[in-house]
Each structure stands twice: as structure tokens, then as C-alpha cells.
Design a protein around this motif. Sequence first.
Motif, mmCIF file in Angstrom:
data_model
loop_
_atom_site.group_PDB
_atom_site.id
_atom_site.type_symbol
_atom_site.label_atom_id
_atom_site.label_comp_id
_atom_site.label_asym_id
_atom_site.label_seq_id
_atom_site.Cartn_x
_atom_site.Cartn_y
_atom_site.Cartn_z
ATOM 1 N N GLY A 1 30.883 35.784 55.318
ATOM 2 C CA GLY A 1 31.406 36.175 54.409
ATOM 3 C C GLY A 1 29.774 36.335 53.937
ATOM 4 N N ARG A 2 28.597 36.030 53.773
ATOM 5 C CA ARG A 2 27.674 36.707 52.361
ATOM 6 C C ARG A 2 27.114 37.619 52.764
ATOM 7 N N SER A 3 27.160 38.665 54.227
ATOM 8 C CA SER A 3 26.819 40.382 53.653
ATOM 9 C C SER A 3 27.910 40.745 53.862
ATOM 10 N N HIS A 4 28.983 40.526 52.852
ATOM 11 C CA HIS A 4 30.078 41.421 52.642
ATOM 12 C C HIS A 4 31.078 40.744 51.601
ATOM 13 N N ALA A 5 29.749 40.198 50.706
ATOM 14 C CA ALA A 5 30.282 38.966 49.806
ATOM 15 C C ALA A 5 31.492 39.576 48.825
ATOM 16 N N PHE A 6 31.049 41.075 48.210
ATOM 17 C CA PHE A 6 32.374 41.471 47.224
ATOM 18 C C PHE A 6 33.854 41.673 48.069
ATOM 19 N N LEU B 1 38.959 42.287 41.093
ATOM 20 C CA LEU B 1 37.957 42.722 41.317
ATOM 21 C C LEU B 1 36.926 41.726 40.631
ATOM 22 N N TYR B 2 37.281 40.459 39.503
ATOM 23 C CA TYR B 2 36.813 40.125 38.738
ATOM 24 C C TYR B 2 36.201 38.255 39.646
ATOM 25 N N PRO B 3 36.623 38.080 41.418
ATOM 26 C CA PRO B 3 35.820 37.677 41.958
ATOM 27 C C PRO B 3 34.800 37.245 43.008
ATOM 28 N N ALA B 4 35.776 38.972 42.815
ATOM 29 C CA ALA B 4 34.792 39.893 43.663
ATOM 30 C C ALA B 4 33.541 40.094 43.668
ATOM 31 N N LEU B 5 33.256 40.436 42.161
ATOM 32 C CA LEU B 5 32.147 39.687 40.896
ATOM 33 C C LEU B 5 31.703 39.011 41.510
ATOM 34 N N ALA B 6 32.149 38.393 41.486
ATOM 35 C CA ALA B 6 31.219 36.824 40.937
ATOM 36 C C ALA B 6 30.506 35.985 42.451
ATOM 37 N N SER B 7 31.758 36.677 43.861
ATOM 38 C CA SER B 7 31.003 36.531 44.799
ATOM 39 C C SER B 7 29.830 37.646 44.843
ATOM 40 N N LEU C 1 25.293 24.344 41.747
ATOM 41 C CA LEU C 1 24.250 24.391 40.298
ATOM 42 C C LEU C 1 24.733 26.139 39.234
ATOM 43 N N ALA C 2 24.762 27.021 39.632
ATOM 44 C CA ALA C 2 25.171 28.281 40.004
ATOM 45 C C ALA C 2 26.037 29.069 39.077
ATOM 46 N N ILE C 3 27.681 28.295 40.217
ATOM 47 C CA ILE C 3 29.119 28.932 40.010
ATOM 48 C C ILE C 3 29.203 28.791 38.740
ATOM 49 N N GLY C 4 29.362 27.616 38.436
ATOM 50 C CA GLY C 4 29.830 27.615 37.249
ATOM 51 C C GLY C 4 29.594 28.726 36.114
ATOM 52 N N PHE C 5 28.060 29.240 36.262
ATOM 53 C CA PHE C 5 28.100 30.347 35.093
ATOM 54 C C PHE C 5 28.968 31.229 35.666
ATOM 55 N N ILE C 6 28.338 31.968 36.351
ATOM 56 C CA ILE C 6 28.754 32.962 36.779
ATOM 57 C C ILE C 6 30.574 32.973 36.903
ATOM 58 N N PHE D 1 31.365 33.496 32.983
ATOM 59 C CA PHE D 1 30.906 35.069 32.975
ATOM 60 C C PHE D 1 32.056 35.784 32.935
ATOM 61 N N CYS D 2 32.726 36.169 34.845
ATOM 62 C CA CYS D 2 34.231 36.852 35.285
ATOM 63 C C CYS D 2 34.809 36.443 34.566
#
Length: 519
Positions: free
Chosen positions: A53-58, A104-110, A124-129, A132-133
Motif C-alpha cells: 500500500g505504499r503507493s496508495h498510503a492514504f 481520515l486520521y489513520p489515513a493521514l498517519a499512513s 521509530l517514527a510511527i509513535g510521533f506520527i 499527532f494524528c
Amino acid sequence: MMPKIKAAKQLLPTCLISLLLGAGLTFSYAPFGAWYLAPLLLAGFFWLLNNKGRSHAFVSGWSFGLGWFGAGISWVHVSIADFGGLPLAGSIGLMLLLCAYLALYPALASSLLVRFIRPAYWPLAIGFIWLFCEWLRSWMLTGFPWLSVGYSQLHGPLGGYLPMVGETGVSVLLVTLACSLGLLLPKRHFKSAVVITAVLLISGYLLGKQQWTKATGQSIKLAMVQGNIQQSLRWVPEQDLPTMNLYRHLTDTHWDADLIIWPEAAIPKLEPLALRYLQELDETAAGHQTALVTGIVNYNFETRDAFNNLIVLGSQDGQAEGHYRYPHANRYAKHHLLPIGEFIPFEDWLRGIAPLFDLPMSSFSRGDFQQPNLQANGLHLAPAICFEIAFPNQIRANLHQHTDYILTVSNDAWFGHSHGPHQHLEIAQVRAREFGIPVLRATNNGITAVIGSQGQLLDELPQFQQGVLVSDVPRYSGQTPYGKFGDLWAWLLATLGLLLALWLPRRHSAKQAIAPSVN
């Protein structure tokens, strides 16, 4: 056109699997309580996001969120269908619209994770992202932080972190663990996955054995009345007196309690129109040297402001003397109002479109974010009405050194036999464990309960039954780390992880650039 159709066909299975993974999260919350499913399902989503899903993460993240909230808060449909006056198609459509918004919020995080972070550094980064969402979700459009993933860990090993970093911090730890598993296990890095899992779960288990607050050795005799009034009758004028007489009758044999609690809007009459009834209750409670806390709607006929209130009747400081005089200051006004149910967004446009937007008592004024504790028979109570219990920062802002208990009242009759009331109770249990003091939860039709300082249920009444819950509730002193610092440690931990995720790839690239010149 053909490439677009081909891409859509390739994306469809990814979205469907994401939807199912999100829907499965429902079973990790109450009443199911399968806490271990949350890290596994989240790990599956992060694996899928990395590989398919990286090319369609949202879109992938939105599909996951649609399943997460579509199954998790499906109980919203019950209140819309039964009391909103809309046909089945309309009620389902409104529920899906709400779920689509929350997704929309998990979509934004992805999207943020895929766009700015290299896959190797996602854990390492997923916790902050994620934090934030979820922070955005907690205040946008007044906020709806329901089903935050940390709640699923109340009964799991990670629940031991709740008094340290709160539900917010547990969410950070959970998504960090899940993202690590989602990336490590497919690459057969089993040792690393086992070490990370063992460290987090064992440390959480050991922290769960720590007593951050201490029982004082004192307790109170509590009586909480559950009237079980049908929602369809609550605001029918002819039912005012029968409802008020019922609550009085259920209470009459329990005036020996130190504290008596009635639920949200237990008295269906506007406060200025119920003064004689309230004064009689005040005198009776004071005469028995006890206090009665009840929900009631206060309406100012001059300003036309309405408030969803809790008021105290009877003894304030333990003396046999009533103190109720309208409008006395020993009251609490609800701050976080429920959209549609308690205020109508874009009221001028929506009023009159459908019965849903013209429900009784759906235009309240907002109380202050921070208010004095209620004083009842020498006790100090930090109140929260209905879904306010889902806002830990508001609860923390209203806890003081002298606070004895968190008091939350609700009317979950809106949601029938769904899993909504069970999730609501679980949220209250998490608040008790975060702050290390008991939570007293009085509801109209269940689940009325006394929650211990570790989040455990000490006593409860069955749903959909009239009754009085009588319980001896211990008093506690002290403060948990989360009570002292709030979300500070969660943000610091998440920010540190993000900085490492941004810095380490540059450091690695710099070393690679230096190596050829040295050779």
C-alpha cells in the motif's frame, strides 16, 4: 484508462484486507477484551502498508480506519435509528459519514509515515506520527477520541504503563511494537522481534504490580441509583413526576449512605421549575447527614442558556445543614458537549432538516474546562458527564491534591444493547488506573459501577434493571506519574523516536559518502 483500471484492481484487495484488519480491532475492546489482537492486527496493517500500500498510503490507511470505526462505533446507528427519526438508509448513511470522517486520521498517519520516513525507520517514527494524528482527532470539531488503541490494553501487560504515561503513551508503545513486528517478522528477524516484545510486555507487567497511590484505610458507604428510564420517556412532560418519584422511592431506604449519586439528568424537570422538589431533597439529605449528587438541566429564562449540570444537595461539609439555594455554586456544568446530541453544528442550517437535528435538550451552553470540585458531605469529587470521561487532560486539569474520587454520570439508554456502553465503562476504568483513584460511575440504565484504583470493577449493577448499587469504597492518597506530568513523557518519547528516524538515515548516507573517498 486501462492503466488506471489495472491500478484500481490491484489496490482493491489491499483496501479490503485493510478494512478487515481495522474491523478486527473491535474485538480487542470491551466487551470482548481480546487485548492481544490489537498488536497483531496493527502489525498486519503495517506489513500490508509496506508491501502493498505504499503507493496508495492514504487510501490504505483510510480503509483501515473505516473498518476500525465502522465496526467499533456501529452503536451510533442505534441512537440515530431509534431516536433520530430517520429511515434505516439515512441512519446508516450518517453513521458511515462519521466513520469516514474519523478514518481520515489513520489515513493521514499512513500518508505521513510513507511520505517522510524510510521503511526501515518506521518503528521509530510511527509513535510521533500516530500521536499527532490522534491529538488532532481529540480536538477537531470539538473532538471525538473514542476507541483510541491504548484502551484495548487495559487488561494486557502494556496496561501497566497507564499510571506512567497514560492511555496516550500506551498507544505510542502499542503502535511502536506493532510496527516493529510488522517489519521484522516477514524478514525473519525473529530474535529482534522477540526481544522488543519481551522488553515491552515484561516491563509493563512489572510496572502493573507497582502501587502508585495508597489506600488511607478510610472508606465511604456509597449508594448509586439506576432508574432504568426508557429514553423515549425521558423528556415527555407527563413522565416528569413519575420519574422523580421513582428516584425518590429508590433512595428512601439508603439515606444512611455517606454519599448518594443519581445519574445524568436524572431529574427531567428544568432546575428553576423543580425548586420545591430539590429543597425537600436537600433538607432530607442534610437531616441524615449525607449528600446527594444528581444530574439536572439548568435553564436561564433571561439569557436562554441551558447547562447540563451536576448539583449537590444536602450536607456539603459533613454537617447536618442543607445549603441548596438556586443557583448555588456547588455545581458542575458539562464542558465537552456531544455534537448533535447536545449542540447542533451549523444550527441555523440543520435545524428542521430532520428530527435528528431537533432532539429535546440538544442546544446546551458549554461550562468551563476547569471547575472547582463538587463538595459533598466532606468529600471532593472531580466530575465528568457522559463522554467527557474520554478526555484525560480535562480530568487531570480538575484533579487536585484534595480530590477523593472521580465521579462520572451518564445516560447510555441511547445505545440499547450495543457494545457502546461497555466501551464507555472501559474508558472509565482506564481513567481510574491512570490516576490511581476510584471512579464512581452512575448511569440511567447501566453499567453503573464502582471502579477501583487499578481499573478493576469492585461492584456493578446489571444493565436494563432498576436498582441501587451499595458499596464501601476505599479512599486513596498520592499521585501517579501520569497524574503529575500528563502526556509529557508520551510526547518526549515519541519526539525522540522521530528525531532518530530522521537523523539515522542521514548519518548512514554520510558514512557511505565518506567511505569511497577514504578508499
